[in-house]
Design a protein around this motif. Structure first.
Motif, mmCIF file in Angstrom:
data_model
loop_
_atom_site.group_PDB
_atom_site.id
_atom_site.type_symbol
_atom_site.label_atom_id
_atom_site.label_comp_id
_atom_site.label_asym_id
_atom_site.label_seq_id
_atom_site.Cartn_x
_atom_site.Cartn_y
_atom_site.Cartn_z
ATOM 1 N N PRO A 7 56.116 51.522 47.168
ATOM 2 C CA PRO A 7 55.012 51.430 48.123
ATOM 3 C C PRO A 7 54.159 52.680 48.168
ATOM 4 C CG PRO A 7 57.045 50.583 49.097
ATOM 5 C CD PRO A 7 57.417 51.238 47.807
ATOM 6 N N ARG A 8 54.775 53.839 48.026
ATOM 7 C CA ARG A 8 54.003 55.085 48.012
ATOM 8 C C ARG A 8 53.077 55.134 46.811
ATOM 9 N NH1 ARG A 8 58.786 59.484 49.502
ATOM 10 N NH2 ARG A 8 59.102 58.812 51.677
ATOM 11 N N ARG A 9 53.590 54.673 45.661
ATOM 12 C CA ARG A 9 52.768 54.674 44.452
ATOM 13 C C ARG A 9 51.590 53.724 44.618
ATOM 14 N NH1 ARG A 9 56.052 53.291 39.281
ATOM 15 N NH2 ARG A 9 56.294 51.326 40.434
ATOM 16 N N HIS A 10 51.858 52.536 45.187
ATOM 17 C CA HIS A 10 50.782 51.582 45.407
ATOM 18 C C HIS A 10 49.760 52.136 46.386
ATOM 19 C CE1 HIS A 10 53.236 49.127 43.038
ATOM 20 N NE2 HIS A 10 53.823 48.375 43.962
ATOM 21 N N ALA A 11 50.228 52.802 47.445
ATOM 22 C CA ALA A 11 49.315 53.381 48.438
ATOM 23 C C ALA A 11 48.429 54.445 47.809
ATOM 24 C CB ALA A 11 50.109 53.961 49.603
ATOM 25 N N ALA A 12 49.014 55.244 46.916
ATOM 26 C CA ALA A 12 48.227 56.282 46.245
ATOM 27 C C ALA A 12 47.164 55.663 45.350
ATOM 28 C CB ALA A 12 49.149 57.190 45.427
ATOM 29 N N GLU A 13 47.524 54.579 44.660
ATOM 30 C CA GLU A 13 46.556 53.919 43.782
ATOM 31 C C GLU A 13 45.405 53.306 44.576
ATOM 32 O OE1 GLU A 13 48.950 51.181 41.673
ATOM 33 O OE2 GLU A 13 49.768 52.671 40.281
ATOM 34 N N TYR A 14 45.731 52.693 45.713
ATOM 35 C CA TYR A 14 44.683 52.121 46.545
ATOM 36 C C TYR A 14 43.798 53.219 47.139
ATOM 37 C CZ TYR A 14 46.168 47.251 46.428
ATOM 38 O OH TYR A 14 46.440 45.974 46.020
ATOM 39 N N THR A 15 44.394 54.363 47.438
ATOM 40 C CA THR A 15 43.609 55.489 47.952
ATOM 41 C C THR A 15 42.597 55.955 46.912
ATOM 42 O OG1 THR A 15 45.447 56.222 49.364
ATOM 43 C CG2 THR A 15 43.714 57.829 48.882
ATOM 44 N N VAL A 16 43.041 56.040 45.659
ATOM 45 C CA VAL A 16 42.136 56.442 44.579
ATOM 46 C C VAL A 16 40.998 55.430 44.429
ATOM 47 C CG1 VAL A 16 41.949 56.757 42.077
ATOM 48 C CG2 VAL A 16 43.853 57.786 43.321
ATOM 49 N N GLU A 17 41.339 54.139 44.472
ATOM 50 C CA GLU A 17 40.303 53.107 44.330
ATOM 51 C C GLU A 17 39.328 53.137 45.501
ATOM 52 O OE1 GLU A 17 39.839 51.553 41.651
ATOM 53 O OE2 GLU A 17 41.704 52.203 40.716
ATOM 54 N N LEU A 18 39.821 53.411 46.702
ATOM 55 C CA LEU A 18 38.929 53.514 47.857
ATOM 56 C C LEU A 18 38.006 54.720 47.737
ATOM 57 C CD1 LEU A 18 41.339 52.564 50.799
ATOM 58 C CD2 LEU A 18 39.381 51.257 49.963
ATOM 59 N N LEU A 19 38.512 55.791 47.139
ATOM 60 C CA LEU A 19 37.648 56.955 46.898
ATOM 61 C C LEU A 19 36.545 56.622 45.900
ATOM 62 C CD1 LEU A 19 40.254 59.878 46.774
ATOM 63 C CD2 LEU A 19 38.518 59.465 48.525
ATOM 64 N N TYR A 20 36.866 55.782 44.909
ATOM 65 C CA TYR A 20 35.827 55.321 43.981
ATOM 66 C C TYR A 20 34.764 54.511 44.721
ATOM 67 C CZ TYR A 20 37.814 56.683 39.459
ATOM 68 O OH TYR A 20 38.242 57.396 38.377
ATOM 69 N N MET A 45 21.805 65.705 47.553
ATOM 70 C CA MET A 45 23.095 66.191 48.050
ATOM 71 C C MET A 45 24.155 65.091 47.998
ATOM 72 S SD MET A 45 22.026 68.572 51.306
ATOM 73 C CE MET A 45 21.187 70.152 51.053
ATOM 74 N N LEU A 46 23.741 63.856 48.312
ATOM 75 C CA LEU A 46 24.684 62.742 48.217
ATOM 76 C C LEU A 46 25.130 62.529 46.777
ATOM 77 C CD1 LEU A 46 23.067 60.163 50.676
ATOM 78 C CD2 LEU A 46 25.238 61.359 50.973
ATOM 79 N N PHE A 47 24.196 62.666 45.842
ATOM 80 C CA PHE A 47 24.553 62.545 44.427
ATOM 81 C C PHE A 47 25.515 63.650 44.017
ATOM 82 C CE2 PHE A 47 21.689 59.172 43.381
ATOM 83 C CZ PHE A 47 22.103 58.722 42.143
ATOM 84 N N LEU A 48 25.286 64.847 44.515
ATOM 85 C CA LEU A 48 26.184 65.967 44.192
ATOM 86 C C LEU A 48 27.581 65.697 44.728
ATOM 87 C CD1 LEU A 48 26.714 68.775 43.084
ATOM 88 C CD2 LEU A 48 25.816 69.725 45.225
ATOM 89 N N ALA A 49 27.673 65.227 45.976
ATOM 90 C CA ALA A 49 28.985 64.939 46.572
ATOM 91 C C ALA A 49 29.695 63.826 45.800
ATOM 92 C CB ALA A 49 28.809 64.558 48.037
ATOM 93 N N GLY A 50 28.964 62.753 45.492
ATOM 94 C CA GLY A 50 29.582 61.660 44.742
ATOM 95 C C GLY A 50 30.016 62.072 43.349
ATOM 96 N N SER A 51 29.211 62.908 42.701
ATOM 97 C CA SER A 51 29.550 63.373 41.349
ATOM 98 C C SER A 51 30.805 64.230 41.355
ATOM 99 C CB SER A 51 28.376 64.153 40.758
ATOM 100 O OG SER A 51 27.225 63.353 40.668
ATOM 101 N N VAL A 52 30.964 65.056 42.390
ATOM 102 C CA VAL A 52 32.168 65.890 42.500
ATOM 103 C C VAL A 52 33.401 65.011 42.661
ATOM 104 C CG1 VAL A 52 33.363 67.573 43.950
ATOM 105 C CG2 VAL A 52 30.958 67.915 43.383
ATOM 106 N N VAL A 53 33.298 63.968 43.504
ATOM 107 C CA VAL A 53 34.425 63.055 43.693
ATOM 108 C C VAL A 53 34.759 62.341 42.388
ATOM 109 C CG1 VAL A 53 35.212 60.980 44.898
ATOM 110 C CG2 VAL A 53 33.924 62.731 46.144
ATOM 111 N N PHE A 54 33.741 61.875 41.668
ATOM 112 C CA PHE A 54 33.971 61.206 40.381
ATOM 113 C C PHE A 54 34.636 62.147 39.379
ATOM 114 C CE2 PHE A 54 30.697 57.895 41.438
ATOM 115 C CZ PHE A 54 31.535 56.816 41.250
ATOM 116 N N THR A 55 34.221 63.410 39.366
ATOM 117 C CA THR A 55 34.813 64.373 38.440
ATOM 118 C C THR A 55 36.297 64.570 38.723
ATOM 119 O OG1 THR A 55 32.689 65.531 38.246
ATOM 120 C CG2 THR A 55 34.661 66.729 37.549
ATOM 121 N N MET A 56 36.647 64.730 39.999
ATOM 122 C CA MET A 56 38.050 64.936 40.369
ATOM 123 C C MET A 56 38.894 63.695 40.060
ATOM 124 S SD MET A 56 37.903 67.176 43.894
ATOM 125 C CE MET A 56 37.043 65.893 44.818
ATOM 126 N N LEU A 57 38.361 62.517 40.368
ATOM 127 C CA LEU A 57 39.113 61.291 40.099
ATOM 128 C C LEU A 57 39.272 61.045 38.602
ATOM 129 C CD1 LEU A 57 37.606 58.870 42.779
ATOM 130 C CD2 LEU A 57 39.804 60.053 42.847
#
Length: 245
Positions: A7-20, A45-57
């Motif tokens: 369940p923890r692994r599934h929760a982490a995967e859903y968290t990543v997908e929600l961040l996407y 600025m929104l593009f910069l924030a989204g791009s940073v999230v995409f880079t980390m993911l």
């Protein structure tokens, strides 16, 4: 421990997908902001924030894929020589290529977004650099969707899922394939919109339509490029929602 780890692994995967989903929402909102000249700085600025999230993911996906490739295939070779046959090995390589391309494209978007944010506060001598970073970043996104297409047959020919050997019913595999194909279509069309829209944002194509009379024909490329970015961001958002399914 295995029961609690799953369940923890599934929760982490859903968290990543929600961040996407969240990152794609920032791209969509940022694209809409570019329709209003007073909101462009917020859009950048929104593009910069989204791009940073995409880079980390994307970096997380690359590291996870490398760890999976090293761990799973080494165990398969020890337990059953040849169990990780050509389809498994090549499918893993294609997914690694896909995630690597998304990582490189996201870095280009971060750099381009930083230049666009900077231009609102200081004079930028060559705005072409930011536009071309978005163009090439979008091209790399297109290559990533191509790598995804190459890996799809190998993914659905395997009997392994989340490190386990399973046999899915034909109906389940057919539905999963259709969802994956729809996601791929959204990603490819979205990347094409980004490539074309980024090219239209080049300063060399800027016009002075506001100085012309209403009777004269004058079309600015900026609204057209913004519209393509809105469509592309919406397609990527649909893809991320389908990935949750």
């Amino acid at each position: 421990h295995a029961r609690t780890a799953a369940p923890r692994r599934h929760a982490a995967e859903y968290t990543v997908e929600l961040l996407y989903v969240l990152a794609n929402c920032t791209f969509l909102a940022g694209s809409i902001c570019f329709f209003d000249s007073d909101m462009m700085v917020i859009g950048a600025m929104l593009f910069l924030a989204g791009s940073v999230v995409f880079t980390m993911l994307s970096a997380l996906n690359v590291c996870e894929q490398r760890a999976y490739q090293a761990h799973y295939e080494s165990d398969a070779q020890l337990l059953n020589a040849g169990a990780a046959g050509p389809s498994s090995e090549q499918g893993t390589a294609e997914r690694l290529l896909e995630n690597g391309c998304y990582f490189l494209g996201s870095i280009a978007f971060v750099a381009g977004s930083m230049l666009y944010v900077h231009r609102f506060y200081a004079e930028v001598k060559d705005e072409q650099i930011g536009a071309w970073l978005f163009v090439w970043g979008s091209v790399v996104f297109t290559i990533a969707s191509y790598a995804n297409a190459l890996g799809m047959p190998y993914v659905f020919s395997q009997q392994h899922w989340r490190g386990m050997t399973v046999r899915f019913p034909v109906e389940v595999k057919r539905l999963a394939y259709r969802l994956a194909a729809t996601e791929l279509c959204c990603a490819q069309l979205g990347s094409v919109c980004f490539v074309t829209g980024s090219y239209l944002f080049r300063p060399a194509l800027a016009t002075k339509c506001a100085e012309h009379d209403d009777n004269e024909v004058c079309v600015s490329s900026m609204p057209q490029g913004t519209l393509l970015y809105v469509v592309g961001s919406a397609l990527y958002l649909v893809q991320s929602f389908l990935n949750l399914a």
